[in-house]
Design a protein around this motif. Structure first.
Motif, PDB file in Angstrom:
ATOM      1  N   VAL A   7       0.834  -1.203   0.000  1.00 54.12           N
ATOM      2  CA  VAL A   7       0.000   0.000   0.000  1.00 54.12           C
ATOM      3  C   VAL A   7       0.867   1.250   0.000  1.00 54.12           C
ATOM      4  N   LEU A   8       0.455   2.228  -0.816  1.00 55.70           N
ATOM      5  CA  LEU A   8       1.072   3.549  -0.840  1.00 55.70           C
ATOM      6  C   LEU A   8       0.052   4.547  -0.311  1.00 55.70           C
ATOM      7  N   ILE A   9       0.489   5.414   0.612  1.00 59.02           N
ATOM      8  CA  ILE A   9      -0.363   6.466   1.165  1.00 59.02           C
ATOM      9  C   ILE A   9       0.126   7.792   0.614  1.00 59.02           C
ATOM     10  N   ALA A  10      -0.769   8.566  -0.010  1.00 54.07           N
ATOM     11  CA  ALA A  10      -0.394   9.861  -0.583  1.00 54.07           C
ATOM     12  C   ALA A  10      -1.343  10.931  -0.055  1.00 54.07           C
ATOM     13  N   ASP A  11      -0.801  11.801   0.800  1.00 56.16           N
ATOM     14  CA  ASP A  11      -1.582  12.901   1.381  1.00 56.16           C
ATOM     15  C   ASP A  11      -0.599  13.949   1.859  1.00 56.16           C
ATOM     16  N   ASP A  12      -0.923  15.220   1.638  1.00 61.07           N
ATOM     17  CA  ASP A  12       0.001  16.282   2.052  1.00 61.07           C
ATOM     18  C   ASP A  12      -0.071  16.580   3.542  1.00 61.07           C
ATOM     19  N   GLU A  13      -1.075  16.051   4.221  1.00 60.31           N
ATOM     20  CA  GLU A  13      -1.226  16.297   5.658  1.00 60.31           C
ATOM     21  C   GLU A  13      -0.637  15.126   6.453  1.00 60.31           C
ATOM     22  N   PRO A  14       0.395  15.395   7.278  1.00 60.88           N
ATOM     23  CA  PRO A  14       1.007  14.317   8.070  1.00 60.88           C
ATOM     24  C   PRO A  14       0.010  13.597   8.977  1.00 60.88           C
ATOM     25  N   LEU A  15      -0.928  14.318   9.576  1.00 58.61           N
ATOM     26  CA  LEU A  15      -1.912  13.671  10.451  1.00 58.61           C
ATOM     27  C   LEU A  15      -2.842  12.753   9.668  1.00 58.61           C
ATOM     28  N   ALA A  16      -3.199  13.157   8.473  1.00 60.82           N
ATOM     29  CA  ALA A  16      -4.059  12.309   7.642  1.00 60.82           C
ATOM     30  C   ALA A  16      -3.320  11.030   7.252  1.00 60.82           C
ATOM     31  N   ARG A  17      -2.037  11.154   6.883  1.00 62.58           N
ATOM     32  CA  ARG A  17      -1.245   9.955   6.554  1.00 62.58           C
ATOM     33  C   ARG A  17      -1.140   9.040   7.773  1.00 62.58           C
ATOM     34  N   GLU A  35       5.050   6.507   1.677  1.00 61.95           N
ATOM     35  CA  GLU A  35       4.156   7.635   1.925  1.00 61.95           C
ATOM     36  C   GLU A  35       4.666   8.805   1.107  1.00 61.95           C
ATOM     37  N   CYS A  36       3.742   9.509   0.480  1.00 66.60           N
ATOM     38  CA  CYS A  36       4.088  10.666  -0.342  1.00 66.60           C
ATOM     39  C   CYS A  36       3.268  11.859   0.124  1.00 66.60           C
ATOM     40  N   GLU A  37       3.866  13.059  -0.001  1.00 62.89           N
ATOM     41  CA  GLU A  37       3.160  14.251   0.451  1.00 62.89           C
ATOM     42  C   GLU A  37       2.843  15.226  -0.681  1.00 62.89           C
ATOM     43  N   ASP A  38       3.128  14.819  -1.918  1.00 63.64           N
ATOM     44  CA  ASP A  38       2.779  15.673  -3.055  1.00 63.64           C
ATOM     45  C   ASP A  38       2.520  14.808  -4.284  1.00 63.64           C
ATOM     46  N   PRO A  40       3.788  14.940  -7.547  1.00 61.45           N
ATOM     47  CA  PRO A  40       4.907  14.398  -8.328  1.00 61.45           C
ATOM     48  C   PRO A  40       5.583  13.184  -7.678  1.00 61.45           C
ATOM     49  N   SER A  41       5.779  13.204  -6.363  1.00 60.99           N
ATOM     50  CA  SER A  41       6.415  12.044  -5.718  1.00 60.99           C
ATOM     51  C   SER A  41       5.477  10.834  -5.739  1.00 60.99           C
ATOM     52  N   THR A  42       4.181  11.075  -5.674  1.00 59.23           N
ATOM     53  CA  THR A  42       3.211   9.982  -5.772  1.00 59.23           C
ATOM     54  C   THR A  42       3.283   9.351  -7.156  1.00 59.23           C
ATOM     55  N   LEU A  43       3.300  10.169  -8.171  1.00 63.98           N
ATOM     56  CA  LEU A  43       3.392   9.671  -9.538  1.00 63.98           C
ATOM     57  C   LEU A  43       4.675   8.871  -9.740  1.00 63.98           C
ATOM     58  N   ALA A  44       5.790   9.378  -9.230  1.00 69.30           N
ATOM     59  CA  ALA A  44       7.066   8.663  -9.346  1.00 69.30           C
ATOM     60  C   ALA A  44       7.011   7.317  -8.628  1.00 69.30           C
ATOM     61  N   ALA A  45       6.417   7.277  -7.439  1.00 71.29           N
ATOM     62  CA  ALA A  45       6.308   6.025  -6.685  1.00 71.29           C
ATOM     63  C   ALA A  45       5.453   5.012  -7.437  1.00 71.29           C
ATOM     64  N   LEU A  46       4.373   5.472  -8.034  1.00 67.62           N
ATOM     65  CA  LEU A  46       3.503   4.568  -8.786  1.00 67.62           C
ATOM     66  C   LEU A  46       4.198   4.037 -10.034  1.00 67.62           C
ATOM     67  N   ARG A  47       4.935   4.883 -10.692  1.00 73.63           N
ATOM     68  CA  ARG A  47       5.617   4.457 -11.912  1.00 73.63           C
ATOM     69  C   ARG A  47       6.762   3.494 -11.625  1.00 73.63           C
ATOM     70  N   SER A  48       7.291   3.531 -10.411  1.00 76.04           N
ATOM     71  CA  SER A  48       8.363   2.587 -10.069  1.00 76.04           C
ATOM     72  C   SER A  48       7.809   1.195  -9.790  1.00 76.04           C
ATOM     73  N   GLY A  49       6.496   1.083  -9.631  1.00 77.13           N
ATOM     74  CA  GLY A  49       5.842  -0.214  -9.459  1.00 77.13           C
ATOM     75  C   GLY A  49       5.833  -0.678  -8.016  1.00 77.13           C
TER      76      GLY A  49
END
Length: 182
Positions: A7-17, A35-38, A40-49
């Motif tokens: 599972v990947l968690i992507a949210d800009d709010e630390p409390l929400a993550r 965990e990603c906070e923006d 572009p980093s979410t997209l990069a994480a998804l593309r890395s598989g």
């Protein structure tokens, strides 16, 4: 052995993550791989598989969660649950292949329901891919013109090792097969 979901968690709010991470920690089949906070980093994480399920916020710096969804090919998109405080994006989220839409604040039961749905979706996609591979393999075997198939797609002889020799045995002559050793 239990199935593990990455599972990947992507949210800009630390409390929400942290809230999502805490709920995921209650499920022994879950491994949080990042965990990603923006955007572009979410997209990069998804593309890395290596992501089976994505919990994705909509309002993030750099690019929205909806932009992330629009940037990923359908085959590469993991089972996605949108987690947001904004209900006006729901229709667009589902158009972009989101599986569920959790509106903050949500209950633990509602979260577990979304997680179950994501797991089921992931399992069905894996099963579908496996089914397609098996059918393709069977078709390859059926239409095979390999030596020993007589154009039928099925072997007409097999190779066995017996008393230190390799022997071709016609399938039509086999009455019984028994294994000995390995």
């Amino acid at each position: 052995m239990t199935r593990q979901y990455r599972v990947l968690i992507a949210d800009d709010e630390p409390l929400a993550r942290a809230s999502v991470r805490t709920l995921l920690a209650q499920d022994g089949e879950i491994t949080v791989v990042g965990e990603c906070e923006d955007g572009p980093s979410t997209l990069a994480a998804l593309r890395s598989g290596g992501v089976d399920i994505l919990f994705l916020d909509i309002q993030m710096p750099g690019m929205t969660g909806l932009d992330v969804l629009a940037s990923i090919e359908a085959e590469a998109l993991p089972a996605t649950v949108l987690v947001t405080a904004f209900d006006e994006y729901a229709v667009r989220a589902f158009e972009l292949r989101s599986l569920d839409y959790l509106l903050k604040p949500f209950s633990d039961d509602r979260f577990r329901q979304a997680l179950r749905r994501a797991k089921d979706d992931h399992d069905q996609r894996r099963k579908g891919v496996a089914d397609e591979r098996i059918l393709a393999l069977l078709e390859d075997l059926r239409s095979s013109t390999m030596p020993g198939t007589a154009g039928t797609g099925y072997l007409d002889r097999i190779v066995i090792r017996s008393t230190g020799k390799v022997v071709l045995v016609p399938i039509a002559e086999i009455e019984r097969i028994e294994a000995e050793g390995d």
